[in-house]
Write an enzyme that holds these catalytic residues in place. Sequence first.
Site, PDB file in Angstrom:
ATOM      1  N   ASN A   1       0.937  -1.370  -0.102  1.00 30.98           N
ATOM      2  CA  ASN A   1       0.141   0.082  -0.010  1.00 30.98           C
ATOM      3  C   ASN A   1       0.757   1.354   0.046  1.00 30.98           C
ATOM      4  O   ASN A   1       2.007   1.120   0.417  1.00 30.98           O
ATOM      5  CB  ASN A   1      -0.937  -0.217   1.186  1.00 30.98           C
ATOM      6  CG  ASN A   1      -1.982  -1.275   1.177  1.00 30.98           C
ATOM      7  OD1 ASN A   1      -2.025  -1.945   0.261  1.00 30.98           O
ATOM      8  ND2 ASN A   1      -2.544  -1.636   2.439  1.00 30.98           N
ATOM      9  N   VAL A   2       0.358   2.198  -0.536  1.00 33.09           N
ATOM     10  CA  VAL A   2       0.995   3.706  -0.478  1.00 33.09           C
ATOM     11  C   VAL A   2       0.304   4.860   0.191  1.00 33.09           C
ATOM     12  O   VAL A   2       0.854   5.646   0.126  1.00 33.09           O
ATOM     13  CB  VAL A   2       1.502   3.942  -2.179  1.00 33.09           C
ATOM     14  CG1 VAL A   2       1.735   2.936  -3.114  1.00 33.09           C
ATOM     15  CG2 VAL A   2      -0.303   4.401  -2.689  1.00 33.09           C
ATOM     16  N   ASP A   3      -0.544   4.187   1.140  1.00 38.61           N
ATOM     17  CA  ASP A   3      -1.229   5.050   1.973  1.00 38.61           C
ATOM     18  C   ASP A   3      -0.653   5.751   3.174  1.00 38.61           C
ATOM     19  O   ASP A   3      -1.219   6.618   3.977  1.00 38.61           O
ATOM     20  CB  ASP A   3      -2.639   4.613   2.237  1.00 38.61           C
ATOM     21  CG  ASP A   3      -2.782   3.085   2.993  1.00 38.61           C
ATOM     22  OD1 ASP A   3      -3.462   2.280   2.640  1.00 38.61           O
ATOM     23  OD2 ASP A   3      -1.922   3.019   3.489  1.00 38.61           O
TER      24      ASP A   3
ATOM     25  N   HIS B   1       5.625  -0.919  -2.923  1.00 37.18           N
ATOM     26  CA  HIS B   1       5.284  -0.063  -3.995  1.00 37.18           C
ATOM     27  C   HIS B   1       5.368   1.409  -4.116  1.00 37.18           C
ATOM     28  O   HIS B   1       4.738   2.114  -4.683  1.00 37.18           O
ATOM     29  CB  HIS B   1       3.753  -0.504  -4.588  1.00 37.18           C
ATOM     30  CG  HIS B   1       3.663  -2.109  -4.960  1.00 37.18           C
ATOM     31  ND1 HIS B   1       2.641  -2.517  -4.966  1.00 37.18           N
ATOM     32  CD2 HIS B   1       4.626  -2.830  -5.247  1.00 37.18           C
ATOM     33  CE1 HIS B   1       2.689  -4.012  -5.267  1.00 37.18           C
ATOM     34  NE2 HIS B   1       3.962  -3.978  -5.611  1.00 37.18           N
TER      35      HIS B   1
ATOM     36  N   CYS C   1      10.381  23.960 -11.879  1.00 40.19           N
ATOM     37  CA  CYS C   1      11.311  23.970 -13.057  1.00 40.19           C
ATOM     38  C   CYS C   1      10.511  23.895 -14.434  1.00 40.19           C
ATOM     39  O   CYS C   1      10.890  23.749 -15.561  1.00 40.19           O
ATOM     40  CB  CYS C   1      12.314  22.907 -13.095  1.00 40.19           C
ATOM     41  SG  CYS C   1      11.748  21.454 -13.288  1.00 40.19           S
TER      42      CYS C   1
ATOM     43  N   GLY D   1      -4.913  -8.996   3.687  1.00 36.78           N
ATOM     44  CA  GLY D   1      -5.448  -8.183   2.699  1.00 36.78           C
ATOM     45  C   GLY D   1      -4.768  -7.991   1.306  1.00 36.78           C
ATOM     46  O   GLY D   1      -4.811  -7.018   0.774  1.00 36.78           O
TER      47      GLY D   1
ATOM     48  N   SER E   1      -4.620  -9.850  -2.434  1.00 34.15           N
ATOM     49  CA  SER E   1      -4.973 -11.207  -3.358  1.00 34.15           C
ATOM     50  C   SER E   1      -3.982 -11.933  -3.961  1.00 34.15           C
ATOM     51  O   SER E   1      -4.098 -12.994  -4.446  1.00 34.15           O
ATOM     52  CB  SER E   1      -5.804 -10.561  -4.823  1.00 34.15           C
ATOM     53  OG  SER E   1      -4.621  -9.566  -5.334  1.00 34.15           O
TER      54      SER E   1
ATOM     55  N   GLU F   1     -11.567 -13.880   1.918  1.00 33.73           N
ATOM     56  CA  GLU F   1     -11.586 -14.848   0.814  1.00 33.73           C
ATOM     57  C   GLU F   1     -10.260 -15.595   0.647  1.00 33.73           C
ATOM     58  O   GLU F   1      -9.183 -14.904   1.107  1.00 33.73           O
ATOM     59  CB  GLU F   1     -12.047 -14.171  -0.494  1.00 33.73           C
ATOM     60  CG  GLU F   1     -13.358 -13.694  -0.426  1.00 33.73           C
ATOM     61  CD  GLU F   1     -13.606 -12.499  -1.668  1.00 33.73           C
ATOM     62  OE1 GLU F   1     -14.438 -11.731  -1.496  1.00 33.73           O
ATOM     63  OE2 GLU F   1     -12.778 -12.489  -2.731  1.00 33.73           O
TER      64      GLU F   1
ATOM     65  N   ALA G   1      -9.831  -7.713   8.079  1.00 39.62           N
ATOM     66  CA  ALA G   1      -8.548  -7.514   8.781  1.00 39.62           C
ATOM     67  C   ALA G   1      -8.757  -6.870  10.138  1.00 39.62           C
ATOM     68  O   ALA G   1      -8.178  -7.099  11.131  1.00 39.62           O
ATOM     69  CB  ALA G   1      -7.651  -6.358   7.962  1.00 39.62           C
TER      70      ALA G   1
HETATM   71  N1  APR Z   1      -9.635  -7.270   5.238  1.00 38.14           N
HETATM   72  C1  APR Z   1      -8.850  -8.112   4.790  1.00 38.14           C
HETATM   73  N2  APR Z   1      -8.991  -8.278   3.470  1.00 38.14           N
HETATM   74  C2  APR Z   1      -9.641  -7.685   2.879  1.00 38.14           C
HETATM   75  C3  APR Z   1     -10.799  -6.860   3.230  1.00 38.14           C
HETATM   76  C4  APR Z   1     -10.828  -6.527   4.493  1.00 38.14           C
HETATM   77  N3  APR Z   1     -11.819  -5.924   5.344  1.00 38.14           N
HETATM   78  N4  APR Z   1     -11.400  -6.329   2.170  1.00 38.14           N
HETATM   79  C5  APR Z   1     -10.984  -7.009   0.985  1.00 38.14           C
HETATM   80  N5  APR Z   1      -9.973  -7.742   1.226  1.00 38.14           N
HETATM   81  C6  APR Z   1      -9.046  -8.471   0.372  1.00 38.14           C
HETATM   82  C7  APR Z   1      -9.660  -9.200  -0.761  1.00 38.14           C
HETATM   83  O1  APR Z   1     -10.343 -10.354  -0.695  1.00 38.14           O
HETATM   84  C8  APR Z   1      -8.546  -9.288  -1.670  1.00 38.14           C
HETATM   85  O2  APR Z   1      -8.002 -10.522  -1.451  1.00 38.14           O
HETATM   86  O3  APR Z   1      -8.017  -7.732   0.024  1.00 38.14           O
HETATM   87  C9  APR Z   1      -7.478  -8.129  -1.104  1.00 38.14           C
HETATM   88  C10 APR Z   1      -7.184  -7.164  -2.056  1.00 38.14           C
HETATM   89  O4  APR Z   1      -6.719  -7.423  -3.205  1.00 38.14           O
HETATM   90  P1  APR Z   1      -6.082  -6.388  -4.166  1.00 38.14           P
HETATM   91  O5  APR Z   1      -7.113  -5.319  -4.445  1.00 38.14           O
HETATM   92  O6  APR Z   1      -5.635  -7.159  -5.433  1.00 38.14           O
HETATM   93  O7  APR Z   1      -5.011  -5.648  -3.525  1.00 38.14           O
HETATM   94  P2  APR Z   1      -3.470  -6.036  -3.564  1.00 38.14           P
HETATM   95  O8  APR Z   1      -3.283  -7.660  -3.314  1.00 38.14           O
HETATM   96  O9  APR Z   1      -2.692  -5.018  -2.498  1.00 38.14           O
HETATM   97  O10 APR Z   1      -2.916  -5.615  -4.905  1.00 38.14           O
HETATM   98  C11 APR Z   1      -1.635  -5.702  -5.034  1.00 38.14           C
HETATM   99  O11 APR Z   1      -1.769  -4.699  -7.096  1.00 38.14           O
HETATM  100  O12 APR Z   1      -2.613  -3.136  -8.416  1.00 38.14           O
HETATM  101  C12 APR Z   1      -1.774  -3.333  -7.773  1.00 38.14           C
HETATM  102  O13 APR Z   1      -0.085  -1.752  -7.082  1.00 38.14           O
HETATM  103  C13 APR Z   1      -1.550  -2.398  -6.573  1.00 38.14           C
HETATM  104  O14 APR Z   1      -0.336  -2.693  -4.559  1.00 38.14           O
HETATM  105  C14 APR Z   1      -1.297  -3.181  -5.382  1.00 38.14           C
HETATM  106  C15 APR Z   1      -1.217  -4.514  -6.112  1.00 38.14           C
END
Ligand code: APR
Length: 248
Positions: free
Chosen positions: A103-105, A120, A151, A188, A190, A216, A233
Amino acid sequence: MDDLIERAARDLAGAKNVAALTGAGISVESNIPPFRGKGGLWEKVDPMEYAHIEAFRRDPGKVWEVLIKGMKDVIDQARPNAAHLGLARLEKLKRLQTIITQNVDGLHQMAGSSDVIEFHGSFAWQCCTRCERRVPTRKLDLDRIPPLCRCGGVLRPECVFFGEMIAPEHLARSQRIASQCEIMLVIGTSATVSPASYIPLISKESGAKVIEINPEPTALTGSVSDYLIAGKAGETTSQIVAQLERLI
Ligand code: APR
């Protein structure tokens, strides 16, 4: 789920070297949408058209207008949730040393975690594409899109776009930490974007226990992860920390 909460708390109670890999899902409860799945950003915006470095070079104004401005609005409002605070508490309890976040937040740092690898990059800073001067994002004037450096060069967030390399120092340190930890918490994500998605595999191959927290299953579940705690989470991390504090 309760026996898995108990199991995770016991695993952490006996561990001295713990790391975490977090993804967009840990910030969903801070009102930052994920990228994939229900309400995902990539359902609305095509990442190859707006989040690839070639797209930015071709038309920075369009990428700022469609993607980056919206990210700034969302991140500006976001505050750490119970999951970020729970990981900061684990650090205080000496049951978590380093967080590798996709995450970048900046929410892990805001929650008090002191060792965060921003795999990232970070949205907190902008960099000039001409003179490389850095500007804090909070000082940006978005009356003009794309924002310009003094600049005249176009500013870009210090985030890793698709098509760009991970900072070598982040990659090397993350791989080292992943290979040395006893437990890798995976929260959290995918696990679909490499090389971040390989981090839990490095830990597994090195003999660590991999614990997933996600509502999931993911590509890691049943193969790389020792177990998945199916839940959000915030509540899951809070329950684990509460149980751990009862144990130690
Ligand atoms: N608590 C925990 N997990 C959660 C929640 C929650 N409340 N809500 C959703 N999720 C899960 C989803 O089930 C999913 O598996 O978080 C995951 C989000 O997946 P992505 O949106 O693919 O995020 P991420 O895995 O961080 O993506 C990786 O992809 O697009 C690029 O640079 C971007 O850093 C990012 C990278």
